[in-house]
Design an enzyme around this catalytic site. Structure first.
Site, mmCIF file in Angstrom:
data_model
loop_
_atom_site.group_PDB
_atom_site.id
_atom_site.type_symbol
_atom_site.label_atom_id
_atom_site.label_comp_id
_atom_site.label_asym_id
_atom_site.label_seq_id
_atom_site.Cartn_x
_atom_site.Cartn_y
_atom_site.Cartn_z
ATOM 1 C CD GLU A 132 7.324 -2.561 -2.426
ATOM 2 O OE1 GLU A 132 7.264 -2.381 -1.212
ATOM 3 O OE2 GLU A 132 6.416 -2.226 -3.196
ATOM 4 C CB CYS A 156 25.131 -5.215 10.303
ATOM 5 S SG CYS A 156 23.737 -5.878 9.354
ATOM 6 C CD GLU A 208 3.776 -4.612 -5.370
ATOM 7 O OE1 GLU A 208 3.357 -3.646 -4.701
ATOM 8 O OE2 GLU A 208 4.430 -5.546 -4.879
#
Lengths: 662, 662, 662
Positions: free
Chosen positions: A144, A158, A304
């Site tokens: 996910e 980042c 899922e």
């Protein structure tokens, strides 16, 4: 592939003595595939470079002996403590500048080079070990992606990645200053190193910068997945690679992510504990499946599929008898070739102790197990036929992550949510038993009789042209409020009144608008007054004809909905958010004009959906309620499964087949 | 000055080719002045010491050619990235210890010496460049000082400044320990360096320390403005200096700030997106203008008068036809000599893209432009006459930032807000068409027939004496619940029962009280029972007579409102918060006793207000509703503008003139 | 001890000239004891090692002259600035990683070794100075330990302490990995130094780790108190040591803390400003006293009995006439030997300025003082007789901090709170005038006719056995939903269906359940339908008989409440949360079966409670309402205090005496 039902399995949570009992029970239930290992890094590499894949090999072999194949997940959504404690800087930083620590999952910064090195070492070893394992058929990258990573990460690594991303996009800092409109509030930059991640400010933020940030975050995740997929693909050329998506979730542009996968998988929990209702409405679930199918324009897997009560600290509702089966077959009806239930047995430990599976904590087969077994016994025989078949809708709804991002940044009205707006249009069609595709804005629309494009907030000359040509060539297009407001950089359009060049297409101008903050409004359509919500575009006719007018506000008696013949087609403009009743009636009118076919008639809670291959059309009729329901079909079909035609028992799924019309 | 209507203008947001079109349209609309440059530091100094004022000079010159004068804003509310990235420590720290970063505005610590040096360099250069520019008439310091600076800043620099401020105030640490009551919870300090900024604690804070902190924050801002003003005043002796206030906003003591300005300006957004109602009630707006006039006891400018929908991420309501004009003339009626609309053209970029102006994003003159033009055509001719004239109310309401701070720190009841309380008293008078002044507590009250002093929570012997003398000399005074609770240090009064020496003035004692937490109460006044809210002082009569009694609570049938003749005057004590109905009836009684004149009679939504000079009285009658309204005047006036006497069209503004009575 | 009424006194808040006036007023009011100094470190040690106890000695001596004894509090809940500024690292860190700074109280990390050193130095000096002071009788350690320390502290020192605590508990890291179920989400640790404090994560936390963290925090506090108590006990062997608890507060396991004290004290504020109701319901207060008595199975002191409005930034409700006395005597009825009122005089400074006492800010004796005086005059003469006597209930409710922690971590249903659940069962008994003991789960139950054990969520084989034996031996036991879910490590039970071995005792199995998220349900009991809440266990009978069934959900008509004869006793299982009406009716049935005696009959708001010694039974009848009430007693008693038998005036407390039955 011959693989159509499966479960998510965690042998590492249970004593080895139990494994064979589990596998026997799975076999008996009709399980053909399991997904394993996507959260088991520590079990596989408890210290740096010391790999322990034996236990997993043993599980794969045991399953394979029973004819059950394995999909392996890379466990990069939860780096173990020994990595995190050595390199605490790979724990992510949130918008408030707080570090998010080890102890849950996704405690990782996906741009961190040290973390990349760990992943490369581990995934390489993992893939090599299972490349030729006969039980293994494919891989799931991470888990996910984007989930839990909301607003993350703002760290130094980042920041540097973001600066490079911006430099690649804009080339010069002047181009960025223009694109971001930094003339406002003196936000000009002299060079890319001055740009920061969007940590909290004292007041306000730059919407253009925020749009780039969200696109960058999506790209970071796509690149992260691509880079992992590359490692595996080189080592395991025979295996497929997929990833478990989350419906409409918007942390990553799923169209981009789908591009690097062999097929898309999806996770869905209709009765999750975050629902205020006992479960998500069926039309919303249907839309989820349709958008998932749209990400790659191919059938997909359910990786899922909910099989028990969901829960973390609190729990959702128990599943009613038949409900799981109805949801599983709804997935199939909308394009799932395989349904993997989450999860085999309810886990005894950790955050998701109360996220229930086919078996309860006790491991004894119970009500849910029996229902799952009956489901596979009934439908497995058809699944091979369905494989590869697709729905063939006449209507498309345009879906875009960039619009989603832009309206996330500035909802315009506090309750305006992009996906909710799509869902409202979708529901009107779903209730009429009209199948729908979700498409991207620059897709070829020529196969659709009707295209609905809500909230075309960001607009480009190319997209304007695309809509104009579709209608000119005979297409039917619905545009709505807040169309053409911004350019691709999230700067406001300034050349023309709204909706820009699309004003010509629609035969209107929108020089003003009203935000229905803390109030609602009304519209007169036909002789009836209807409720509207959130927004009113104030419309000047410029060739269009008015088909509904406002009945409230200082713009009372001015157009609310317009219709314009353009070239060989028609363009409608809906300048407000119709309430449910108006939405239903206006969509009856529009689909009537477009001569859209409906699959049948039935009350709410009864779903109809088709999948087709070159010869056949399968029609699914699903009762999503706990009551008996009647229905009537519009086409000619033969009943394959189901007790009695035109009559449904609670949660019954009926299957019909018909011939494909050419 | 002959300058009465203007707009806020941002030429730097638009292509130079557009400028002259804008200026022509402005001229045609009746614009006489613009404010510019208050957020344009980067455009004027893109790198350290490299000044680019040419573009601004060009804009000033162009405007001047069309007879439009310029006010320049110092852009110190948004230091550019090149300053912030070099000195990240000047980004402020909030109460939770989080830094607030670059990316919005007000990302600055106003005590930071490095930031001061940058400002000094820039403002000096800026002022020198425009000192003799014939188009420039004055300056605005910074922008909305205190806005966005809530709770900021807790940094090391601020800590040192705060320690010095305390040392100057208290001299010795013993004096501070006494004033703060540090004997409680062992909070004693040995020296000033031990004192910190009020960062979050594990539990609780010291209310005396918090009061000093709020006063310090106000002083920091006042000093910051004063220091900037000094730089400009020396270089530009011919220019005025002003600042745009925000009505009742309490981040800085506006009385202090007003002291260093030539005149006060105000920003007002009645239909802001933070409103639950479509717009702020007219009585609240009227109060805002009255308090702004009170800050310097002089007419003022509107520096930002709303001219379109407000919005950041979400938007407020659209303005109804006529509404902008009614609000603008309401400003004038209450003392504005000049009205500058925010803003000329809706910006295409940045946080405030949806903060609409006279022109929309498209730049085409539309409904609002036409309305503005009609407004200037109708009223410009009178504005010169109005200039310098003032309302002359018989009633004053006492307003104090210190009371506001103290009740912010400890609201006593969760819904008790100082300004809301003032507004409730104000509304009762506004509805009766009685003009009101806001005054400071130690002001000379002798010109007022009635002084209302709600929530005199902090009390000093001097202020007690001041109230006593006013009444003794024939004044009429209303005091309320929570009077005399604290001394100037926010320590509780301990010498006497509440309300201290004012108990003698009011002929009462308040030995106990009740907080109406999660409930309401009742009062019997005359034969009627009324609702009351939040608080009940339990009153013992000591010479006063009871004019209302409680009808609820264990103190039922004890006094709720009392009246006491004292010297030549009367003191009323209102021991609770009257509901709207009781407030209306009790104020009818009190203004009746005081023989206060009312301007006329009309329904709600019709406002009456006067401005006077030595000879004349101008009376404004404003319809704030979208319906026709009737009214009746009590004095003798001649209609100057307006279609029909005693009758108002929707949002109509009528102007009358009369002779000044001596 | 002859000491039964007292006040909390802060002479350091007031001028020395006032002290003797205060002491005289106290004497006159009937005060026999004061607590002092628990927040006065700075006054006693203004700089390192410079002790100033003279002022306190003076106060103690003055009080002693008037016959008033002193309890001294160690001031370790508020280390002075000079300590904190020198060692800022002893300010605690919260879960978000934010430091909590000096300025309130409890700005301390209780594991910090530097802080320990400061405490040792100070407390040693303090104890030595007062060891032989004739006015001093005992000590209070710190203040409300655990209060304000919610979630604190996550600092480096705490991390090390926590790691050591875990190492002691588990021995090996493998044992910890098993106990925490770190196989889930790859959370395995290689050694104890990898374990962190539970700072915020990106998503989720480990419930087993969280349970250990909460137990560790409790142990840290208990050790902290124990270590302080040791210092004092060695130096002051003649003095008692106590601590002021906070009813059911769960930051520290009060059973553990009670173990190291001579007796337990309690603080209670029924009309605190955090109440939505004007005050906490009487049954809740009664339960608080009963649990406090249970912590040490001994009579207790009230160290802070509310005597005026509570308040920090906002205030609670004023106390009605008689209410304070009713609450004080309720404390006595449930086992308080001494009642100390908080506080003598309302403080003029600091956070708790509005936390009112016997005297108001003015220091003049008023309504409350008079009421307190009347109270001591009426009841002091009986207090000596009561001393040491205890209630003798036939019913016990099981109470456990570990269950409380586990359900705090995972409430299962968002509104499910452990103590609230106990209170609901308690209230049904309270309303029937049935006295109740709170007991620990492994206590000997043999003296009780009925044991109610709600939410036995965490279960061990020993506890299963304990319950089974109690029933086998003739006991009556009520168990409820969510019993046996987890083991001692907060891992789910996996061997059997719920409720594990207790299923045998109850004659049932619970293979499934439903969470009533955002909804409610129904139960049929007798012929009536009742509301139920939050949860439904889906029950299979296995020998038990059903006494109520569900009337809603897909499990309609299946058992909701069951009864099972087992050995010589009966076990009931209540599979849901009964609404108030069902709770009342089902408890009427169960207490009927058990033949539990009730003290009398009366309406709601009338409380009956007894204390007994070897000979006598004292019965208290308390009217908690502002209305007259009637009642009827079931036993034979003689009226000692009270105007008229069977009749109560508002807030009247009546006292009866009877003979002890053997």
């Amino acid at each position: 592939m011959g693989i159509h039902f499966g479960v998510d399995y965690y042998p590492e949570h249970w004593a080895k003595e139990r494994w064979e009992i589990d596998v026997q029970l799975m076999k008996e239930m009709g399980v053909q595939v399991v997904r394993m290992a996507e959260f088991s890094w520590f079990k596989m590499e408890p210290v740096l470079g010391e790999f322990h894949f034996e236990w997993l090999e043993e599980a794969v072999a045991l399953l394979d002996r029973y004819g059950i194949k394995t999909i392996l997940g890379t466990p990069t959504a939860a780096p173990p403590a020994w990595i995190v404690r050595t390199n605490p800087e790979l724990q992510p930083i949130d918008r408030e500048g707080r570090r998010r620590f080890f102890g849950g999952r996704h405690h990782d910064c996906q741009s961190n080079p040290v973390y990349h090195a760990h992943i490369k070492r581990f995934v390489t070893a993992f893939a090599k070990r299972f490349a030729d394992n006969p039980g293994v058929i494919g891989w799931q990258i991470d888990n996910e992606l984007g989930n839990s990573h909301n607003d993350l990460c703002m760290c130094t690594s980042c920041r540097q990645f973001y600066q490079k991303w911006l430099q690649r996009k804009y080339g010069t800092i002047e181009a960025l200053n223009d694109a971001w409109g930094t003339a406002f509030w003196s936000q000009g930059y002299n060079n890319f190193t001055q740009i920061g991640t969007p940590l909290i400010t004292a007041a306000g933020e730059n919407p253009s910068a925020m749009l780039d940030w969200k696109c960058y975050c999506s790209d970071l995740i796509v690149n992260f997945a691509d880079w992992q997929a590359d490692i595996i693909r080189k080592i395991c050329p025979k295996h497929f690679i997929t990833h478990n998506f989350m419906c409409f979730d918007n942390k990553v542009d799923y169209y981009d992510l789908a591009g690097l996968l062999d097929f898309v998988s999806n996770d869905i929990y209709p009765a999750g504990h975050w629902q205020k209702q006992p479960h998500q409405p069926e039309s919303e679930l249907a839309a989820c499946h349709d958008v998932i199918r749209g990400y790659k324009k191919k059938p997909f897997w359910m990786m899922e599929q909910q099989s028990g009560m969901a829960g973390w600290e609190i729990m959702g509702r128990a599943l009613e008898p038949g409900q799981m089966s109805a949801w599983a077959m709804q997935s199939v009806a909308h394009g799932a070739d395989t349904v993997v239930f989450f999860r085999w047995r309810t886990c005894a430990m950790g955050t998701e102790q109360f996220w229930h599976g086919i078996l309860g904590h006790s491991g004894k087969p119970g009500r849910i197990y029996k229902e799952a077994k009956k489901l596979t016994q009934t439908f497995t025989k058809y699944m091979e036929d369905f494989e590869g078949s697709m729905p063939s809708p006449e209507v498309a709804i345009v879906h875009s992550f960039r619009q989603n991002y832009a309206l996330d940044i500035q909802p315009n009205h506090p309750q305006l949510h992009y996906v909710e707006q799509l869902q409202k249009y979708y529901k009107a069609l779903y209730d009429k038993k009209i199948p729908v595709d979700f498409v991207q804005d620059m897709d070829d629309f020529s196969q659709y009789k009707l295209v609905i494009a809500p909230l075309q907030y960001l607009m480009t000359p190319e997209l304007e042209q695309h809509y104009i040509e579709y209608v000119a060539n005979g297409g039917h297009l619905v545009l709505t409020m807040r169309t053409g407001v911004k350019d691709a950089n999230n700067l406001c359009m300034t050349e023309m009144e709204l909706p820009g060049r699309l004003g010509e297409l629609c035969g209107i101008e929108v020089p003003e608008y009203d935000c229905l903050l803390e109030t609602t409004g009304g519209v007169l359509y036909g002789k009836k007054e209807y409720a509207i919500e959130k927004w009113c575009d104030i419309i000047t006719l410029n060739g269009a004809c008015q088909i509904a007018e406002y009945s409230t506000g200082f713009y009372k008696q001015t157009p609310a909905i317009t219709e314009n013949k353009y070239g060989n087609g028609i363009a409608w403009y809906i300048g407000t958010e119709p309430g449910e009743e108006l939405m239903e009636d206006i969509m009856t009118y529009i689909t009537g004009v477009c001569e859209i076919e409906t699959l049948g008639t039935a009350g709410d809670g009864v779903e109809m959906m088709t999948r087709e291959n070159e010869d056949k059309v399968w029609l699914f009729v699903i009762n999503h309620t706990n009551d008996e329901q009647v229905y009537h079909l519009h086409g000619r079909y033969t009943l394959l499964e189901g007790e009695r035609e035109e009559m449904l028992k609670p949660y019954e799924v009926q299957l019909f087949v018909g011939n494909k019309r050419r």
